[in-house]
Design a protein around this motif. Structure first.
Motif, PDB file in Angstrom:
ATOM      1  N   GLY A  11     -39.394  16.204   7.919  1.00  0.00           N
ATOM      2  CA  GLY A  11     -38.755  14.800   8.474  1.00  0.00           C
ATOM      3  C   GLY A  11     -39.203  14.489   9.924  1.00  0.00           C
ATOM      4  O   GLY A  11     -39.646  13.315  10.037  1.00  0.00           O
ATOM      5  N   LEU A  14     -42.758  13.396   9.408  1.00  0.00           N
ATOM      6  CA  LEU A  14     -43.131  12.033   8.714  1.00  0.00           C
ATOM      7  C   LEU A  14     -42.941  10.813   9.819  1.00  0.00           C
ATOM      8  O   LEU A  14     -43.516   9.926   9.624  1.00  0.00           O
ATOM      9  CB  LEU A  14     -42.036  11.846   7.834  1.00  0.00           C
ATOM     10  N   ALA A  15     -42.049  11.142  10.616  1.00  0.00           N
ATOM     11  CA  ALA A  15     -41.717  10.407  11.677  1.00  0.00           C
ATOM     12  C   ALA A  15     -42.725   9.878  12.342  1.00  0.00           C
ATOM     13  O   ALA A  15     -43.146   8.837  13.241  1.00  0.00           O
ATOM     14  CB  ALA A  15     -40.410  10.776  12.681  1.00  0.00           C
ATOM     15  N   ASP A  18     -47.340   6.198  10.634  1.00  0.00           N
ATOM     16  CA  ASP A  18     -46.725   4.810  10.449  1.00  0.00           C
ATOM     17  C   ASP A  18     -47.250   4.558   8.734  1.00  0.00           C
ATOM     18  O   ASP A  18     -46.767   3.726   8.224  1.00  0.00           O
ATOM     19  CB  ASP A  18     -47.683   4.017  11.280  1.00  0.00           C
ATOM     20  N   VAL A  36     -44.081   3.479   1.259  1.00  0.00           N
ATOM     21  CA  VAL A  36     -43.257   3.838   2.173  1.00  0.00           C
ATOM     22  C   VAL A  36     -42.307   4.996   1.838  1.00  0.00           C
ATOM     23  O   VAL A  36     -41.189   4.799   1.133  1.00  0.00           O
ATOM     24  CB  VAL A  36     -42.351   2.803   2.903  1.00  0.00           C
ATOM     25  N   PRO A  37     -42.740   6.242   2.207  1.00  0.00           N
ATOM     26  CA  PRO A  37     -41.812   7.495   1.889  1.00  0.00           C
ATOM     27  C   PRO A  37     -40.580   7.471   2.728  1.00  0.00           C
ATOM     28  O   PRO A  37     -40.506   7.122   3.908  1.00  0.00           O
ATOM     29  CB  PRO A  37     -42.419   8.640   1.975  1.00  0.00           C
ATOM     30  N   ARG A  38     -39.365   7.975   2.091  1.00  0.00           N
ATOM     31  CA  ARG A  38     -38.240   8.249   2.832  1.00  0.00           C
ATOM     32  C   ARG A  38     -37.681   9.623   2.412  1.00  0.00           C
ATOM     33  O   ARG A  38     -37.572   9.948   1.381  1.00  0.00           O
ATOM     34  CB  ARG A  38     -36.929   7.135   2.468  1.00  0.00           C
ATOM     35  N   LEU A  39     -37.207  10.520   3.473  1.00  0.00           N
ATOM     36  CA  LEU A  39     -36.936  11.654   3.203  1.00  0.00           C
ATOM     37  C   LEU A  39     -35.201  11.788   2.679  1.00  0.00           C
ATOM     38  O   LEU A  39     -34.583  11.289   3.584  1.00  0.00           O
ATOM     39  CB  LEU A  39     -36.945  12.879   4.048  1.00  0.00           C
ATOM     40  N   VAL A  40     -35.023  11.879   1.657  1.00  0.00           N
ATOM     41  CA  VAL A  40     -33.485  11.718   1.024  1.00  0.00           C
ATOM     42  C   VAL A  40     -33.106  13.282   0.157  1.00  0.00           C
ATOM     43  O   VAL A  40     -33.911  13.550  -0.688  1.00  0.00           O
ATOM     44  CB  VAL A  40     -33.390  10.618   0.094  1.00  0.00           C
ATOM     45  N   LEU A  44     -39.065  13.034  -1.246  1.00  0.00           N
ATOM     46  CA  LEU A  44     -39.457  12.052  -0.625  1.00  0.00           C
ATOM     47  C   LEU A  44     -39.379  11.011  -1.686  1.00  0.00           C
ATOM     48  O   LEU A  44     -39.723  11.184  -2.862  1.00  0.00           O
ATOM     49  CB  LEU A  44     -41.095  12.224  -0.431  1.00  0.00           C
ATOM     50  N   LEU A  46     -39.973   7.182  -2.969  1.00  0.00           N
ATOM     51  CA  LEU A  46     -40.724   5.947  -2.821  1.00  0.00           C
ATOM     52  C   LEU A  46     -40.038   4.870  -3.653  1.00  0.00           C
ATOM     53  O   LEU A  46     -40.235   4.888  -4.725  1.00  0.00           O
ATOM     54  CB  LEU A  46     -42.201   6.368  -3.176  1.00  0.00           C
ATOM     55  N   ARG A  92     -39.553   9.791  -7.063  1.00  0.00           N
ATOM     56  CA  ARG A  92     -39.029  10.785  -6.069  1.00  0.00           C
ATOM     57  C   ARG A  92     -39.862  12.083  -6.246  1.00  0.00           C
ATOM     58  O   ARG A  92     -40.174  12.488  -7.393  1.00  0.00           O
ATOM     59  CB  ARG A  92     -37.413  11.159  -6.915  1.00  0.00           C
TER      60      ARG A  92
END
Length: 126
Positions: A11, A14-15, A18, A36-40, A44, A46, A92
């Motif tokens: 996490g 990833l931050a 960009d 644009v990946p988000r850690l959930v 990851l 998308l 995912r």
């Protein structure tokens, strides 16, 4: 070099990036698309993986994410994992390995002349 993923460190890594690119295989050739990946919950997600990824990931779930550095000379984050489509069309990716990588020519280091042991200026995530 493959290093097991420390999700808390992933996490943070990833931050520091960009832009991300999803690399898939299938249709007889590799395919790359910007995502644009988000850690959930340790994966990851998308939301918009692209048409090709949605089509091929069922038969070829091994994927990689490549996140180039913000700054010249920075580390590229490479995450390998297994992708699966969610009911909403998002991809995912369950990470299996991650590494921060920088080629030796960027820093002028001699391959093998550092602690990482990967032949470049690599650092494990975590």
């Amino acid at each position: 070099m493959s290093i097991p993923v420390d999700l808390a460190a992933l996490g943070e890594a990833l931050a520091r990036h960009d832009v991300a690119y999803l690399l898939t295989s299938g249709d007889g050739r590799p395919h790359v698309t910007q995502v644009v990946p988000r850690l959930v919950d340790g994966a990851l997600v998308l939301a918009e993986p692209g048409r090709t990824a949605r089509r091929v990931v069922g038969q070829h779930p091994a994927v990689s994410l490549l996140l180039p550095p913000r700054d010249t000379g920075g580390h590229t984050l490479i995450v390998d994992g297994e992708g699966a489509l969610a009911d909403d069309g998002a991809l995912r990716v369950t990470p299996s390995h991650a590494v921060l990588h920088r080629a030796s020519f960027v820093t002028g280091t001699v391959p093998g002349g550092h602690d990482s042991g990967c032949g470049n200026d690599c650092r494990p995530v975590g």
